[in-house]
Design an enzyme around this catalytic site. Structure first.
Site, PDB file in Angstrom:
ATOM      1  N   TRP A   1       0.805  -1.257  -0.017  1.00 62.57           N
ATOM      2  CA  TRP A   1       0.020   0.081   0.141  1.00 62.57           C
ATOM      3  C   TRP A   1       0.658   1.342  -0.028  1.00 62.57           C
ATOM      4  O   TRP A   1       0.279   2.512   0.045  1.00 62.57           O
ATOM      5  CB  TRP A   1      -0.843   0.012   1.225  1.00 62.57           C
ATOM      6  CG  TRP A   1      -2.198  -0.885   0.946  1.00 62.57           C
ATOM      7  CD1 TRP A   1      -3.232  -0.512   0.698  1.00 62.57           C
ATOM      8  CD2 TRP A   1      -2.099  -2.394   1.241  1.00 62.57           C
ATOM      9  NE1 TRP A   1      -4.196  -1.670   0.685  1.00 62.57           N
ATOM     10  CE2 TRP A   1      -3.375  -2.954   0.780  1.00 62.57           C
ATOM     11  CE3 TRP A   1      -1.408  -3.377   1.627  1.00 62.57           C
ATOM     12  CZ2 TRP A   1      -3.757  -4.186   0.908  1.00 62.57           C
ATOM     13  CZ3 TRP A   1      -1.626  -4.613   1.649  1.00 62.57           C
ATOM     14  CH2 TRP A   1      -2.926  -4.963   1.280  1.00 62.57           C
TER      15      TRP A   1
ATOM     16  N   CYS B   1      -6.567  -4.638  -2.674  1.00 59.33           N
ATOM     17  CA  CYS B   1      -7.839  -5.377  -2.216  1.00 59.33           C
ATOM     18  C   CYS B   1      -8.501  -5.737  -3.590  1.00 59.33           C
ATOM     19  O   CYS B   1      -9.122  -6.785  -3.861  1.00 59.33           O
ATOM     20  CB  CYS B   1      -8.737  -4.590  -1.353  1.00 59.33           C
ATOM     21  SG  CYS B   1      -9.689  -3.245  -1.814  1.00 59.33           S
TER      22      CYS B   1
ATOM     23  N   HIS C   1     -13.707  -1.171   0.462  1.00 57.66           N
ATOM     24  CA  HIS C   1     -12.969  -2.506   0.427  1.00 57.66           C
ATOM     25  C   HIS C   1     -13.691  -3.431  -0.621  1.00 57.66           C
ATOM     26  O   HIS C   1     -14.864  -3.443  -0.448  1.00 57.66           O
ATOM     27  CB  HIS C   1     -12.768  -3.145   2.040  1.00 57.66           C
ATOM     28  CG  HIS C   1     -11.944  -4.459   1.936  1.00 57.66           C
ATOM     29  ND1 HIS C   1     -10.628  -4.492   1.399  1.00 57.66           N
ATOM     30  CD2 HIS C   1     -12.123  -5.554   2.653  1.00 57.66           C
ATOM     31  CE1 HIS C   1      -9.962  -5.595   1.667  1.00 57.66           C
ATOM     32  NE2 HIS C   1     -11.068  -6.340   2.341  1.00 57.66           N
TER      33      HIS C   1
ATOM     34  N   ASP D   1     -12.567 -13.369   1.378  1.00 56.59           N
ATOM     35  CA  ASP D   1     -11.839 -12.095   1.302  1.00 56.59           C
ATOM     36  C   ASP D   1     -10.309 -12.574   0.987  1.00 56.59           C
ATOM     37  O   ASP D   1      -9.856 -13.057   2.164  1.00 56.59           O
ATOM     38  CB  ASP D   1     -11.865 -11.210   2.450  1.00 56.59           C
ATOM     39  CG  ASP D   1     -11.414 -10.105   2.167  1.00 56.59           C
ATOM     40  OD1 ASP D   1     -10.543  -9.662   1.144  1.00 56.59           O
ATOM     41  OD2 ASP D   1     -11.499  -8.909   2.801  1.00 56.59           O
TER      42      ASP D   1
ATOM     43  N   TYR E   1      -7.061   4.297  -0.049  1.00 55.74           N
ATOM     44  CA  TYR E   1      -8.448   3.965   0.004  1.00 55.74           C
ATOM     45  C   TYR E   1      -8.507   3.073   1.581  1.00 55.74           C
ATOM     46  O   TYR E   1      -9.745   2.665   1.619  1.00 55.74           O
ATOM     47  CB  TYR E   1      -8.734   2.938  -1.174  1.00 55.74           C
ATOM     48  CG  TYR E   1      -8.298   1.571  -1.186  1.00 55.74           C
ATOM     49  CD1 TYR E   1      -8.993   0.541  -0.632  1.00 55.74           C
ATOM     50  CD2 TYR E   1      -6.758   1.156  -1.552  1.00 55.74           C
ATOM     51  CE1 TYR E   1      -8.475  -0.700  -0.410  1.00 55.74           C
ATOM     52  CE2 TYR E   1      -6.313  -0.053  -1.464  1.00 55.74           C
ATOM     53  CZ  TYR E   1      -7.290  -0.933  -1.025  1.00 55.74           C
ATOM     54  OH  TYR E   1      -6.728  -2.207  -0.800  1.00 55.74           O
TER      55      TYR E   1
END
Length: 683
Positions: free
Chosen positions: A236, A269, A326, A349, A508
């Site tokens: 990230w 994600c 997400h 996930d 984000y």
């Protein structure tokens, strides 16, 4: 004279079987069938050897096939087949030397690569191999879907929309799942073979592949590389040594790179979810990509997101967080382990956030269990419930160590939960499938139930100071614009306080970056009136600190230390991006070069360097996407190029376009392209 028939060759009837099993889109030219459904092969016999008796067929999969594990099954040739287990029947064709054999696989058989052998009184003849997949068309399969239009969308569609941004500015980006591209199915099977459970006990793992719940959980762990040699490395912040997550336009290139050189750098994600969806669809599991706006990351499993501040309004906690959005996946299957009422969509996930059973994976959790607050139902229902339904509490830590609540929300988490509409590129809001309406009696009852009957504090602050943030009409990346904090006083008396207004870049995932604006004022607000604090956001300040998500987090706080009265308002804004104009120069015809003119206006007051357009799309640009480098583009100038490609597949296709540069990244667009078959006669 021997009664054993001599098989000269076996025709696996690849084209016919693939058509009836909805596997004809796979680019790999081999037999691919779906379980619980009949497929037909043809045995060509030596003349005079037509005796059909004492035949036993053997199918086996995995490195250690065993009858006890259902990875090796023997079944005799019978008068007719059944639809509950492996079975076979045969009829002689009119030629006399050709035998048609119909084989039905068990609707509960493990998926994977199988070998097929026939045994005649101890003489075994290998007939070939086939790949067996889950079957959404078979009522006895755990992934069965009744609707044909939904099967077309969630199993067979190679294109999708993934939603990003904020709950007030939702933007869909096109994605190519590419599950039918050449070699992808083998890569998906390799993902299963590389998982640690297979390495430790291949027999048990291959046997468990009959269960879509098990396979989905394995994929949740293997799409990320945190505990294994999985597909994607999450990042990230620092993207050196890899590809920025915003540059990917499809799953196929990522999967091919993984099989060639190991974990791929980098994913976030939506990339994890998109790859997970592609692999699930390739294996036959109906799957959709889901975006949750205002997504809570509850690190201590108390179903509350606690934001801690000091007396000067500075954030001091970094455990819990609320992501602007997400993305994960929902897969369709029955849940015999939970009960029939929990069948249907299951959330999982593959983005690594928290460990589950010691591994970075999450789900599958029944959406029904999440909606009803049934958090004892596996897998990971409490974590996903918090993502869509946690309460948020803001606390000030006083100098004596005591925490005082000054703000909070029961409605800011789990908004506009979105997926692509079946049969179109429109956004479909599925929030109601995850939760009852915010603030409704049912929603509060479910939350209390999820808190294990812990009494929640009464909501509803005493009327007093009200703080809100107003935005400008046009907030285009590259421009300067003004935002405003508005403080209204509904007390009967005049109020004095300090008003602070912060602007920071934000990812984000809710992680805050550097400051890009600040204003403060000591205000006196008479009863019934309001005061405003303006903050000018200049590109010179925010341009160098925002991420490719183009997000800025605004936070306004009022402080009255004498009465220990704090109030807060916050908004996350997503800056508008320039659009890519795609213009086809001519008619799209099969195996004929086609040109597309690509244009983008640089909205920044500075030069863009290392500019490029990347195009992709199955049937138009097969294999690796095409990148066209165009160098530098001056301020307020157009980036323009012409791409030339040759369509290879007739019918409707989608051309995906991505623009990238040093300062303006991951701008995406797409256009539908109808490729005409050159052999089609002109009217």
């Amino acid at each position: 004279m021997s009664s054993v028939m001599v098989i000269e060759r076996c025709d696996l009837n690849i084209r016919g079987n693939r058509s009836s099993h909805h596997t004809d889109k796979y680019a790999d030219e081999r037999l691919i069938v779906r379980r619980g459904q009949a497929f037909t092969i043809f045995l060509h016999l030596r003349p005079g050897n037509q005796t059909l008796k004492d035949l036993t067929f053997i199918v086996q999969t995995g490195p250690l096939p065993r009858r006890e594990s259902d990875t090796k099954v023997s079944f005799p040739l019978s008068q007719s087949t059944v639809d509950t287990e492996w079975s076979a029947s045969a009829t002689n064709e009119s030629t006399g030397n050709k035998v048609s054999v119909t084989i039905v696989s068990s609707p509960k058989a493990p998926i994977g690569l199988y070998s097929l052998t026939v045994d005649q009184q101890g003489l075994k003849t290998t007939l070939g191999q086939f790949t067996l997949l889950f079957n959404a068309w078979c009522p006895k399969d755990g992934v069965y879907m009744r609707s044909e239009t939904k099967r077309q969308e969630y199993v067979l569609s190679q294109h999708g929309q993934i939603y990003r941004g904020t709950h007030k500015r939702i933007k869909g980006i096109p994605w190519n799942f590419g599950q039918f591209e050449a070699g992808i199915l083998d890569i998906c099977l390799k993902i299963l073979d590389d998982n640690p459970k297979y390495v430790s006990d291949a027999d048990q793992d291959c046997s468990a592949r009959r269960n879509p719940i098990y396979v989905t959980r394995v994929l949740s762990a293997m799409i990320n590389s945190n505990d294994d040699s999985g597909v994607l490395v999450g990042e990230w912040y620092d993207f050196s040594g890899g590809v920025h997550p915003g540059l990917w336009v499809g799953s196929g290139e990522i999967l091919r790179q993984w099989v060639e050189s190991g974990p791929v750098r980098y994913g976030q994600c939506w990339v994890f979810a998109a790859v997970g969806c592609a692999v699930s669809r390739a294996l036959g599991i109906p799957c959709r990509v889901v975006t949750n706006f205002g997504s809570a990351h509850d690190s201590n499993a108390n179903l509350i997101i606690e934001n801690h501040y000091d007396e000067d309004g500075k954030r001091i906690s970094d455990g819990d967080s609320v992501w602007n959005f997400h993305v994960w996946v929902d897969s369709w299957m029955t849940r015999p382990d939970l009960g029939k009422e929990f069948d249907g969509w299951q959330a999982s996930d593959p983005t690594p956030q928290e460990k589950s059973d010691g591994v970075y994976c999450c789900g599958p959790a029944s959406l029904r269990a999440i909606k009803e607050g049934e958090l004892t139902k596996k897998y990971d229902a409490p974590f996903i419930f918090a993502e869509v339904n946690a309460d948020v509490v803001d606390l000030v830590r006083l100098s004596n160590g005591k925490f005082v609540k000054f703000s909070g929300s029961t409605k800011s988490v789990g908004r506009f939960i979105s997926t692509k509409t079946v049969g179109s590129d429109e956004r479909h809001d599925i929030t109601h499938q995850y939760k009852y309406p915010e603030g409704s009696q049912e929603e509060r009852q479910v939350y209390e139930k999820a808190q294990h009957q812990n009494k929640l504090q009464q909501r509803g602050e005493e009327p007093g100071l009200h703080l809100k943030i107003k935005l400008a009409e046009n907030m285009i990346v590259g421009s300067d614009f003004e935002v405003c904090a508005v403080l209204a006083n509904n007390y009967a008396a005049t109020k004095k306080c300090t008003l602070l207004f912060f602007a920071r870049a934000v990812g984000y995932n809710g992680k805050q970056g550097e400051s890009c604006g600040f204003a403060s004022d000591k205000v006196e607000v008479p009863s019934g009136e309001e005061r405003r604090l303006h903050l000018k956001l200049k590109y010179d300040n925010y341009g160098s600190v925002i991420t490719s998500d183009r997000l800025i987090h605004l936070s306004a706080i009022t402080i009255d230390k004498q009465t220990i009265d704090y109030h807060k308002a916050e908004k996350t804004i997503v800056l508008d991006e320039p659009s890519i104009e795609i213009k086809l120069l001519g008619e799209a015809r099969l195996r004929h070069p086609l040109s597309a003119q690509l244009t983008l206006l640089n909205p920044l007051p500075e030069t863009l360097w290392d500019c490029s357009f990347t195009i992709g799309g199955p049937g138009l640009i097969d294999g690796k996407p095409m990148t066209l480098k165009i160098g530098q583009v001056g301020p307020k100038q157009e980036a323009r190029t012409t791409a030339v490609f040759t369509p290879t597949t007739p019918g409707p296709c989608v051309l995906l376009v991505n623009f990238d540069s040093d300062k303006l990244r991951s701008i995406k667009s797409s256009i539908n392209v109808l490729v005409k078959d050159e052999d089609t006669p002109h009217m």
